[in-house]
Structures are given as structure tokens and as C-alpha cells.
Design an enzyme around this catalytic site. Structure first.
Site, PDB file in Angstrom:
ATOM      1  N   ASP A 113     -34.720  74.525-106.438  1.00  0.00           N
ATOM      2  CA  ASP A 113     -35.885  75.433-105.511  1.00  0.00           C
ATOM      3  C   ASP A 113     -36.607  75.450-106.782  1.00  0.00           C
ATOM      4  O   ASP A 113     -36.463  75.809-108.407  1.00  0.00           O
ATOM      5  CB  ASP A 113     -35.438  76.093-104.468  1.00  0.00           C
ATOM      6  N   GLU A 179     -31.638  78.815-104.337  1.00  0.00           N
ATOM      7  CA  GLU A 179     -30.838  79.904-104.933  1.00  0.00           C
ATOM      8  C   GLU A 179     -32.288  81.025-105.065  1.00  0.00           C
ATOM      9  O   GLU A 179     -31.568  81.681-105.190  1.00  0.00           O
ATOM     10  CB  GLU A 179     -31.106  78.970-106.147  1.00  0.00           C
TER      11      GLU A 179
END
Length: 446
Positions: A113, A179
Site C-alpha cells: 500500500d 501495512e
């Protein structure tokens, strides 16, 4: 004095020699062949790693929306011969390489991400993408290096796939979403663990890396046994008093004064109640809100803050002490305090035995640029969830270009974060070496 000093020096020298670890045995010819193939494969795939990194950097996606990213990763893994599983934790991509020979299952992880940050690097492949976050349109950027992580893991995947005939066991690649997390939702690693990513086949050990964190020279590898990165928890405290006129404070209970006492009291938890010789800890009050007018004692004051620790036992202790301190200080003034916690990431815990076992692999890759007892970082990482279930090891990769001024370093999460791509080769070699060395030295491989 001179003779006493000399005797002491001799004793210290003898003690140091007695305690020094025995020299590592010379690598066997097979090991040399394996490592030569690893290094050659990493160099061969490097141009593609750079290309992957730039493509991923130009098109970042926010947590749990990494669909384009997942398509790219899945397609590349399938072309390399991995069995690909999708659908876990929304957008995760899991690759499995089975060698056909008995042995353990080793896992390597990368996060996918980006962040809601508008890029300011000026790079030709800078992100111009936008997305909705918090009800408004924002720029999106790989401002924490996850593009580097994915590209290096794809590179290691190619190296390991090409060497399948020399390896036992299986390799599981975990490309995980989120994350960075989403407020009030389980993050990517937590969801994957609950979904069984460490099972079927069962993972014996997992490795990961993170670029940046501190401005270390390109190619530096840093790690430590035990707590490498802090746990991260949030607390909120609502102090209830009794509102009254500011000129007549004795007619009420002043929550502002109580809140001030609590802020100071929380600091003594670290300075006077925590054994800092075992592990550091941080308690920070970041917000404090109360009152509407200068001449009114308000009825309530609210505060919030963060807790960082490096040991699971210390983490639990801090939660108990924060609640006790706030409630008892409030009660002493006739007020009440309601304390709540939002559990964040656990301590990123490097298994001591696994770390000791794998340091020679990192030493071979980094040489003098390996720091095996780096200071822990008060930042946190959701890689920590894997380490709660299987032996895990995370390491930092330096990406600060040679000759640059560390004082001018644009750190992770900055819109100017620009890691040095020269570190990509080191990362590919390190990940591939950790996997191959673990598989070939594990007892079940023989």
C-alpha cells in the site's frame, strides 16, 4: 597502578577471547555454488527490478485498494511458475513455489500500500495518481518504500524460481495489503494471519525488510535480535469534573487541573516505574481538549496519546499503569477518569535463535555494512503479527545515497522521500539468500 592495570587488561583480554564466538566454518563447495548462482541471478534480474519499482511507484494505491498492484504482482509470479492465491485480506497475493523435495516452508513478505501523500520528488516516474481518503481527494504516493519492497521481493522470487532444482522445501511469498492500516480496522498482516496465510503449508520462518527508517548509507543492512521496532498503542482519557464559574472554583471540580496532573503523572510511569535497562518505552500525550471560555471551569477534559515499547511484557505493564495513574489521580481530586485503549501493532520481535542463525547470510551480502545490533526504532510495523505465530526476522536496508547529507534526508512518509535505487541489488540478494540458506540448512532439509 601500572602492574594492576596490566593484569586487569590481560584478564579482560582472556575473558574476551573465551567469550568470542568460534570462527564460522568455511562454506562448503555446494554453498559457494549456491551463493554464486544467487548473486548471478540477482545481477541478471536487476534491470527488471528497477523497471518494476518505477512502474509500482508511478501508480500507488491506498490500503485495501491495491488492485492494479495485485494484478501486476500476480501476473509476474504466475509467469515465474508460482502457484498464486488471491482474495485473502481483500487484495493480498500469495505465491507458492514447491521444489518437490522435502524440507521446510520459508516465507518472504512485502507490503503493497501507498500513503495519502502528494509527491514532491520531481522524478520522471513520480506519482500523479489521486484517491479518496477521509472524504476528500488526496494525492497518493509510495512515501514509505513499499514499491521498493515489492520490486525486491519480485526479484528474489525470480532468482529462487530459477534455482528451484538446487533447493529443498517450499517458498511462500506474501504480498500483503494495508501495512499502513486503516483507522479502526484490522490491518493487512493481522487479517492475513487470521485468514491462515501461515498455514497450508505451514510456515517455519518468515523474513522481511524495510527501507529507510534511519538515514543509513545505501546497501547497509541493520537488524537486532529481540525488539527491533516498537509496539504502537493509542490511549484516550476523559476526565469528568463538575462545571462552575471560573471565579468560584471551589464550587466545582476542575478537570483542567486534574488533566494537567495526569499528564505529569504519566511521565513518571516511564521515568520512575519502568525498568529501562531491559527495554525503552515512550508515553506521549498528543492532544488535550477542554473548555469554551476563560471564566468557566469546564465539566470535561479529553486527552489522547501514544505508547511505544519494545518488550511484550513492558507493553502490558504500561497499559495497566496508565489506567491506574489516571483513575487514581482523578479520584484524589473528586473527579473521574475513563481510560480506553486502541491496540495498535505489537512489538516487531526478531526471534533470537533465528536471527543468530541467519546473520551469516546477511554478513555475506552486506560485509562491513552489516550492523547486527542496531538501536531499536520507535516506529512500528505490522510485520510484528507474523512474529507472534512463527519465528520471524525483519531487517532495515539503507537507501541514503553515498555523499548525501543525512541532515537533509527526506525520511519515510515525507512527500520528498526518494530512496536510492542502488540498494535494490542488495535487497534482492539478501531476501534470496535468507530463503535459500534457511531451506538448505534447516534440519528437515536433510
Amino acid at each position: 597502578m601500572k602492574s594492576a592495570f596490566s593484569l586487569a587488561a590481560l584478564l579482560l583480554c582472556a575473558q574476551a577471547q573465551a567469550q568470542a564466538p568460534a570462527p564460522a566454518p568455511a562454506p562448503a563447495p555446494q554453498s559457494l555454488t549456491l551463493h554464486s548462482a544467487l548473486d548471478a541471478g540477482a545481477s541478471k534480474v536487476l534491470p527488471q527490478v528497477v523497471s518494476w519499482r518505477r512502474e509500482l511507484h508511478a501508480h500507488p494505491e491506498l490500503a485495501f485498494h491495491e488492485r492494479r498492484t495485485a494484478d501486476l504482482v500476480a501476473g509476474e509470479l504466475q509467469r515465474m511458475g508460482y502457484k498464486v492465491t488471491r482474495g485473502l485480506a481483500e487484495t493480498a497475493v500469495i505465491g507458492l513455489l514447491e521444489t518437490g523435495r522435502p524440507g521446510p516452508v520459508v516465507a518472504l513478505r512485502a507490503d503493497m500500500d501507498g500513503l495519502p501523500v502528494t509527491e514532491e520528488t520531481g522524478l520522471p516516474y513520480a506519482s500523479r495518481d489521486k484517491a479518496q481518503s477521509g472524504g476528500k481527494e488526496v494525492g497518493v504516493m509510495h512515501a514509505c518504500g513499499h514499491d521498493m519492497h515489492m520490486a525486491m521481493l519480485l526479484g528474489a522470487a525470480r532468482v529462487l524460481a530459477d534455482m528451484r532444482g538446487q533447493l529443498p522445501g517450499s517458498i511462500k511469498l506474501v504480498f500483503q495489503p494495508a501495512e499502513e492500516g486503516v483507522a479502526n480496522e484490522p490491518n493487512g498482516a493481522e487479517r492475513l494471519v487470521k485468514a491462515g496465510v501461515l498455514e497450508n503449508p505451514k510456515v517455519s520462518a518468515i523474513f522481511g525488510l524495510h527501507v529507510g527508517i534511519t538515514p543509513q548509507p545505501t546497501g547497509t543492512i541493520s537488524t537486532r535480535a529481540r525488539g527491533l521496532m516498537a509496539s504502537s498503542d493509542t490511549f484516550e482519557i476523559a476526565v469528568q469534573g463538575r462545571q462552575t464559574h471560573g471565579a468560584l472554583p471551589w464550587n466545582g471540580v476542575d478537570p483542567v487541573v486534574v488533566a494537567a496532573q495526569i499528564v505529569l503523572g504519566l511521565q513518571t510511569i516511564v521515568s520512575r516505574q519502568t525498568n529501562l535497562t531491559t527495554a525503552p518505552a515512550v508515553i506521549t500525550v498528543g492532544t488535550l481538549h477542554g473548555g469554551q471560555r476563560a471564566n468557566i471551569v469546564p465539566g470535561e477534559v479529553k486527552m489522547s496519546g501514544t505508547i511505544r515499547s519494545f518488550d511484550p511484557a513492558v507493553r502490558e505493564q504500561l497499559l495497566v499503569q496508565i489506567k491506574r495513574t489516571a483513575e487514581h489521580l482523578a479520584a484524589s481530586a473528586g473527579a473521574t477518569a475513563q481510560v480506553s485503549f486502541d491496540a495498535g501493532y505489537p512489538v516487531t520481535w526478531n526471534d533470537p535463535a533465528l536471527t543468530a542463525q541467519m546473520l551469516p547470510s546477511l554478513q555475506r551480502v552486506a560485509g562491513a555494512q552489516l550492523h547486527s545490533d542496531v538501536a531499536p526504532s520507535t516506529t512500528s510495523e505490522d510485520f510484528s503479527y507474523y512474529g507472534q505465530h512463527v519465528p520471524a526476522m525483519l531487517f532495515f536496508l539503507g537507501v541514503n545515497p553515498a555523499g548525501s547529507d543525512p541532515a537533509q534526508w527526506a525520511a519515510n512518509h515525507s512527500p520528498r522521500f526518494n530512496p536510492d535505487e542502488a540498494a535494490l541489488l542488495t535487497g534482492v540478494r539478501a531476501l534470496a539468500s535468507l530463503a535459500a540458506d534457511y531451506l538448505t540448512t534447516h534440519p528437515t532439509a536433510h
